[in-house]
Design an enzyme around this catalytic site. Structure first.
Site, mmCIF file in Angstrom:
data_model
loop_
_atom_site.group_PDB
_atom_site.id
_atom_site.type_symbol
_atom_site.label_atom_id
_atom_site.label_comp_id
_atom_site.label_asym_id
_atom_site.label_seq_id
_atom_site.Cartn_x
_atom_site.Cartn_y
_atom_site.Cartn_z
ATOM 1 C CB CYS A 100 105.164 -50.374 -55.797
ATOM 2 S SG CYS A 100 106.534 -49.512 -56.608
ATOM 3 C CG HIS A 101 104.606 -44.930 -58.039
ATOM 4 N ND1 HIS A 101 105.205 -44.674 -56.827
ATOM 5 C CD2 HIS A 101 105.484 -44.540 -58.989
ATOM 6 C CE1 HIS A 101 106.408 -44.140 -57.034
ATOM 7 N NE2 HIS A 101 106.596 -44.054 -58.332
ATOM 8 C CG ASN A 131 110.570 -49.018 -51.713
ATOM 9 O OD1 ASN A 131 109.852 -49.972 -52.012
ATOM 10 N ND2 ASN A 131 110.663 -47.921 -52.456
ATOM 11 C CG HIS A 155 111.218 -51.395 -57.000
ATOM 12 N ND1 HIS A 155 111.431 -51.193 -55.657
ATOM 13 C CD2 HIS A 155 110.393 -50.403 -57.388
ATOM 14 C CE1 HIS A 155 110.759 -50.124 -55.265
ATOM 15 N NE2 HIS A 155 110.114 -49.628 -56.303
#
Length: 425
Positions: free
Chosen positions: A170-171, A148, A200
């Site tokens: 990304c999880h 990130n 995000h």
């Protein structure tokens, strides 16, 4: 069988988690795994645990370890990048708190807002240096970035090295695997969902029941407010559901970093609790290295690295819920050069996005558009080493509420983080 290079392998969370996933794969038996980290002691710890685990379980893998990535990269088929720069939490807390001292309101400070810009300006140059070596030594490999700020990093890579094959993983989307079955009382395997946006900053866009063919999105939206009410880190989350009629795939800690009015409604206590617990876990207080390797990544954090590698090697043609790739029209309301988070299709040709244009609502797409100028300017500031562009990125960011304090803030951060930001001239 493949050669996989893990850059940042000395991290007990990333390195051992990724190795644990790899060792569960039948496709990857016999592969070479190259561990790379600039922290020699951390690297040796991971290497030692890995070799013991391989011996204990009679596994067939070749393990190498080096602090010099140029020795590991030649011949790589897949390169995973998960690095941080300096004392992660000391710097993160500067990113978070310094803007607040200057009267600039931000809720978290990791990926968006002024803090996210400072984080980006530290980490982009070393990642670009890694990518330069990849282009020189293994240009045909697939690069997977897990660091990130995802979108900022990926934007800079796409500008500096447009020929590299790069995706970001990304999880966060795995939250849907947890919540939707509970909301609908059906197994996740029965659902076909689409999510999208920026990393995000992504929302659930559609959902249907595969067994019945029924569109269940409206049912989810009807039941979701009661399901999420009172849960931690969901003040802004609930407002997004109310006004934009979509469910964020992540909580306030991340989602609030990108919206100018989020300070009013975000669950600040929940965000602080999340950060405190996350810091404790990542610093190793809750990490048993051997157990971490044996377990791999859990469903709630599953990075999908191994399924993608397997999908390419086995030509599976399967879909992934979320990959971060250059837009290419997957969301036509956003510019082509943006890095978007969309579902992906995986086969022997690599990873391609799935178009979600018809289900991306106007209102949310325009929230995303507010980020475009920040992403472009921040990437160029890091590429060019430009203090002027860094300042402009801060002034473009919609979460910044002060023009008079911004330059003072930037100079203060550069002074305190000179080792990492001194290149800005």
């Amino acid at each position: 069988m493949a050669k996989i290079v893990l850059i940042g392998a000395g991290s007990a969370m990333f390195g051992l988690g990724a190795l644990g996933d790899i060792f569960k794969s039948k496709t990857l038996i016999g592969s070479e795994i190259a561990l790379v980290d600039i922290n020699k002691e951390a690297l040796e710890n991971v290497e030692t645990v890995t070799r013991k685990y391989i011996k204990d379980n009679g596994l067939d893998y070749r393990i190498t370890a080096t602090t010099d990535r140029t020795k590991a990269l030649p011949g790589a088929d897949f390169v995973l990048i998960s690095i941080e720069i300096g004392n992660r939490y000391e710097l993160w807390e500067m990113d978070w708190n310094f803007p607040l001292h200057f009267g600039i309101k931000q809720t978290y400070g990791e990926n968006g807002g002024p803090g996210g810009i400072f984080h980006s300006l530290r980490i982009i140059p070393p990642i670009l240096a890694i990518c330069g070596d990849i282009e020189a030594l293994c240009p045909d490999c697939l690069v997977m970035n897990l660091s990130n700020p995802m979108t900022n990093i990926m934007t800079a890579i796409s500008k500096k090295y447009p020929k590299l094959h790069v995706i970001g993983l990304c999880h966060e989307v795995s939250s849907m695997l947890t919540h939707l079955p509970k909301i609908l009382q059906v197994p996740f395997e029965d659902l076909d969902i689409r999510c999208g946006g920026f990393n995000h900053f992504s929302v659930l866009l559609s959902a249907k029941n595969n067994k019945t063919g029924e569109d269940v999105f409206n049912e989810i939206m009807h039941k979701a407010p009661a399901y999420f009410a009172g849960t931690e880190e969901r003040g802004l989350f609930l407002e997004i559901m109310k006004y934009f009629k979509r469910i964020p795939i992540t909580t306030d800690s991340h989602f609030s970093e990108y919206i100018h009015w989020s300070q009013e409604v975000a669950d600040h206590a929940g965000i602080m609790n999340f950060y405190t617990n996350y810091k404790k876990e990542c610093l190793g207080h809750q990490v048993d290295m051997y157990d971490r390797l044996q377990s791999g990544t859990m469903p709630e954090e599953y990075w999908r690295v191994v399924p993608i590698i397997e999908g390419i090697l086995n030509n599976t043609g399967h879909e992934e819920l979320a990959v971060n790739i250059i837009n290419n029209g997957y969301i036509s309301s956003l510019p082509e050069d943006m890095i978007v988070e969309v579902p992906g299709f995986v086969d022997k040709e690599g990873v391609r996005g799935i178009n979600i244009d018809q289900i991306m609502p106007l209102g949310f797409s325009n929230l995303l558009m507010n980020r475009v100028g920040v992403l472009r300017t921040c990437a160029e500031a890091a590429i060019q080493g430009s203090r002027e562009l860094a300042l402009q990125a801060l002034l473009i960011d919609p979460t910044n509420n002060s023009i008079l304090q911004t330059e003072k803030l930037l100079d203060t951060i550069i002074l305190h983080q000179k080792k990492y930001l001194g290149y800005l001239k």
